[in-house]
Scaffold this active site. Structure first.
Site, PDB file in Angstrom:
ATOM      1  N   HIS A   1      -0.498   1.233  -8.434  1.00 40.64           N
ATOM      2  CA  HIS A   1      -1.913   1.065  -8.760  1.00 40.64           C
ATOM      3  C   HIS A   1      -2.371   2.329  -9.503  1.00 40.64           C
ATOM      4  O   HIS A   1      -1.849   3.417  -9.245  1.00 40.64           O
ATOM      5  CB  HIS A   1      -2.650   0.934  -7.428  1.00 40.64           C
TER       6      HIS A   1
ATOM      7  N   ASP B   1       1.635   5.115  -0.488  1.00 50.24           N
ATOM      8  CA  ASP B   1       0.393   4.370  -0.656  1.00 50.24           C
ATOM      9  C   ASP B   1       0.548   3.083   0.154  1.00 50.24           C
ATOM     10  O   ASP B   1       1.242   2.155  -0.271  1.00 50.24           O
ATOM     11  CB  ASP B   1       0.187   4.088  -2.158  1.00 50.24           C
TER      12      ASP B   1
ATOM     13  N   GLN C   1      -1.607  -1.785   0.533  1.00 48.99           N
ATOM     14  CA  GLN C   1      -1.277  -3.211   0.657  1.00 48.99           C
ATOM     15  C   GLN C   1      -0.344  -3.499   1.826  1.00 48.99           C
ATOM     16  O   GLN C   1      -0.153  -4.656   2.190  1.00 48.99           O
ATOM     17  CB  GLN C   1      -0.649  -3.737  -0.642  1.00 48.99           C
TER      18      GLN C   1
ATOM     19  N   LYS D   1      -9.482  -2.855   3.375  1.00 44.94           N
ATOM     20  CA  LYS D   1      -8.521  -3.927   3.075  1.00 44.94           C
ATOM     21  C   LYS D   1      -7.920  -4.504   4.353  1.00 44.94           C
ATOM     22  O   LYS D   1      -7.114  -5.418   4.309  1.00 44.94           O
ATOM     23  CB  LYS D   1      -7.409  -3.417   2.164  1.00 44.94           C
TER      24      LYS D   1
ATOM     25  N   CYS E   1      -5.693  -3.138 -11.957  1.00 47.71           N
ATOM     26  CA  CYS E   1      -5.544  -1.669 -11.971  1.00 47.71           C
ATOM     27  C   CYS E   1      -4.079  -1.263 -12.040  1.00 47.71           C
ATOM     28  O   CYS E   1      -3.667  -0.268 -11.432  1.00 47.71           O
ATOM     29  CB  CYS E   1      -6.203  -1.019 -10.761  1.00 47.71           C
TER      30      CYS E   1
HETATM   31  N1  PMP Z   1      -3.240   1.346  -4.006  1.00 47.56           N
HETATM   32  C1  PMP Z   1      -2.992   0.042  -3.929  1.00 47.56           C
HETATM   33  C2  PMP Z   1      -1.576  -0.435  -3.817  1.00 47.56           C
HETATM   34  C3  PMP Z   1      -4.057  -0.855  -3.970  1.00 47.56           C
HETATM   35  O1  PMP Z   1      -3.810  -2.173  -3.913  1.00 47.56           O
HETATM   36  C4  PMP Z   1      -5.379  -0.380  -4.072  1.00 47.56           C
HETATM   37  C5  PMP Z   1      -6.570  -1.317  -4.116  1.00 47.56           C
HETATM   38  N2  PMP Z   1      -6.416  -2.421  -4.954  1.00 47.56           N
HETATM   39  C6  PMP Z   1      -5.577   0.998  -4.127  1.00 47.56           C
HETATM   40  C7  PMP Z   1      -4.489   1.830  -4.073  1.00 47.56           C
HETATM   41  C8  PMP Z   1      -6.943   1.591  -4.218  1.00 47.56           C
HETATM   42  O2  PMP Z   1      -7.644   1.334  -3.055  1.00 47.56           O
HETATM   43  P1  PMP Z   1      -9.175   1.752  -2.947  1.00 47.56           P
HETATM   44  O3  PMP Z   1      -9.883   0.995  -4.001  1.00 47.56           O
HETATM   45  O4  PMP Z   1      -9.573   1.353  -1.576  1.00 47.56           O
HETATM   46  O5  PMP Z   1      -9.229   3.210  -3.164  1.00 47.56           O
END
Ligand code: PMP
Length: 403
Positions: A114, A190, A193, A216, A353
């Site tokens: 991401h 990270d 997910q 999430k 993203c």
């Molecule tokens: N890393 C991953 C793998 C994600 O899926 C996301 C959210 N789509 C993020 C980071 C960013 O998360 P946040 O918007 O809560 O900062």
């Protein structure tokens, strides 16, 4: 029995009565106990934490502190520091900017990331840090041979997602952690997910930093977590609540999470996050993972039977979560999502993203993404599949109704 459990759980999510919510990778819905805990804070003991001795502040401080303990337990932390953040993005930035770097330091990350686990590292390039990106194989799994090669030269830190928010691929973090330990490389995972969908144990993985989003996994928006094995980071912000003592020429930081949470935190949010992880643990992360895997297999098999659909998913249920991307020949992903919304089915479309990954897959318009949570049902998956089929049939080139 599982179906009964899911039916019972759904009562805790009144929002699910109106729609089929399949955008859980973006954010998931909060169950009533989480909402109630936040309302209770407002109604019964709203006050600041960590300061003062009156009754409200004692309750707030105790519950806010306890929420950190619950979250630490949820990810199997034995020791270390569990810091509450706004989200995963803030957690990763705290690591990228809280470590001190010297020119020539290398960071290794992957094409699956991401933007939140890419841009903080890219921003270090102006300090002379170099970034290397590991690719994926045709089955979308991480190219571990390439990864091992990258560790042959000195690396300061590896930053990798535990599960892709586009392809649903689970990465082999245990193997990666073992390689990192062997080479003395810091490892950041990270878990945005992964944490909502499978059991996570940072002690058995053996990573240095684990970041995820509370929102999430049923926690309030504006909540996230940074767990670190050792307090290696310089706090990015200082001020109220972070210090043991301030004298003329000395500042002594508090040794716990407080040193990384300057100022008044999101107290109701943090307490709500504690309730959210309790809620998931009560269902059981293994139960959640197998229920979601059942739905994911059904979804992927169903998508394969629909004409003009191309699915970007691994065939191996062991290495995936319930995040599934697909495209439809001659239809823009946003058009599909828009049409599904007209049928009360909410999915994501676009690049999620993850533009470098989209470019690598040659998908400039992105994909449609369906992402599953524990409260979704087989009926919802079937309804989604039937509706998608109808939408696609209605838009076929030979169809006079095609708009
Ligand atoms: N890393 C991953 C793998 C994600 O899926 C996301 C959210 N789509 C993020 C980071 C960013 O998360 P946040 O918007 O809560 O900062």
């Amino acid at each position: 029995e599982l179906d009964d459990l899911i039916r019972a759980i759904r009562h805790d999510y009144p929002i699910l009565g109106d729609v089929v919510y399949l955008d859980n990778a973006a954010t998931s819905c909060s169950p009533e106990p989480v909402v109630e805990a936040m309302v209770e804070f407002e109604h019964r003991y709203r006050s600041n934490v960590g300061r003062g001795v009156h009754r409200f502040t004692r309750i707030a401080t105790q519950r806010y502190w306890h929420a950190h303990e619950k979250v630490a337990e949820f990810i199997g932390a034995q020791g270390g520091i569990t810091v509450f953040t706004k989200n995963t993005t803030e957690a990763i930035n705290m690591v990228a900017h809280g470590l001190s770097w010297t020119p020539g330091n290398r960071v290794v990350t992957t094409i699956l990331e991401h933007h939140s686990n890419l841009l903080p590292w890219r921003s270090l390039e102006k300090q002379g840090v170099t970034l290397d990106i590991v690719g994926i194989r045709p089955d979308y799994s991480l190219d571990m041979d390439a990864f091992r090669k990258m560790l042959e030269k000195p690396v300061r830190l590896v930053a990798i997602t535990q599960a892709s928010n586009v392809l649903g691929i689970i990465t082999p973090v245990h193997e990666i952690a073992a390689l990192c330990r062997e080479k003395g490389v810091l490892l950041l995972i990270d878990g945005a997910q992964a944490a909502p969908h499978m059991p996570v144990n940072v002690s058995s993985i053996g990573c240095d930093f684990y970041c995820f989003s509370g929102h999430k996994l049923g926690g309030p928006t504006g909540t996230g977590v940074l767990w670190m094995k050792e307090p290696l980071l310089t706090p990015l912000m200082q001020g109220g609540g972070t210090v043991e003592s301030v004298t003329g020429d000395d500042v002594v930081l508090i040794q716990g999470y407080e040193q990384y949470e300057a100022g008044t935190p999101n107290i109701a949010g943090g307490i709500g996050l504690g309730v959210a992880v309790d809620y998931l643990r009560k269902i059981g992360m293994d139960t959640i993972h197998s229920h979601e895997e059942d739905l994911t297999s059904r979804l992927i098999e169903g998508l394969h039977t629909i004409e003009r659909v191309r699915v970007y998913a691994s065939g191996n249920p062991e290495t995936r979560i319930g995040v599934v991307s697909f495209t439809v020949e001659e239809m823009h992903p946003h058009e599909i999502a828009q049409r599904l919304d007209e049928h009360d089915i909410l999915v994501r479309s676009g690049h999620h993203c993850c533009q470098p990954l989209m470019n690598a897959l040659n998908l400039p318009d992105g994909t449609v993404r369906v992402s599953i949570a524990h409260y979704n049902t087989r009926e919802e998956i079937d309804l989604f599949l039937a509706t998608l089929k109808e939408i696609i049939a209605g838009s076929s080139p030979g169809n006079p109704l095609r708009s």
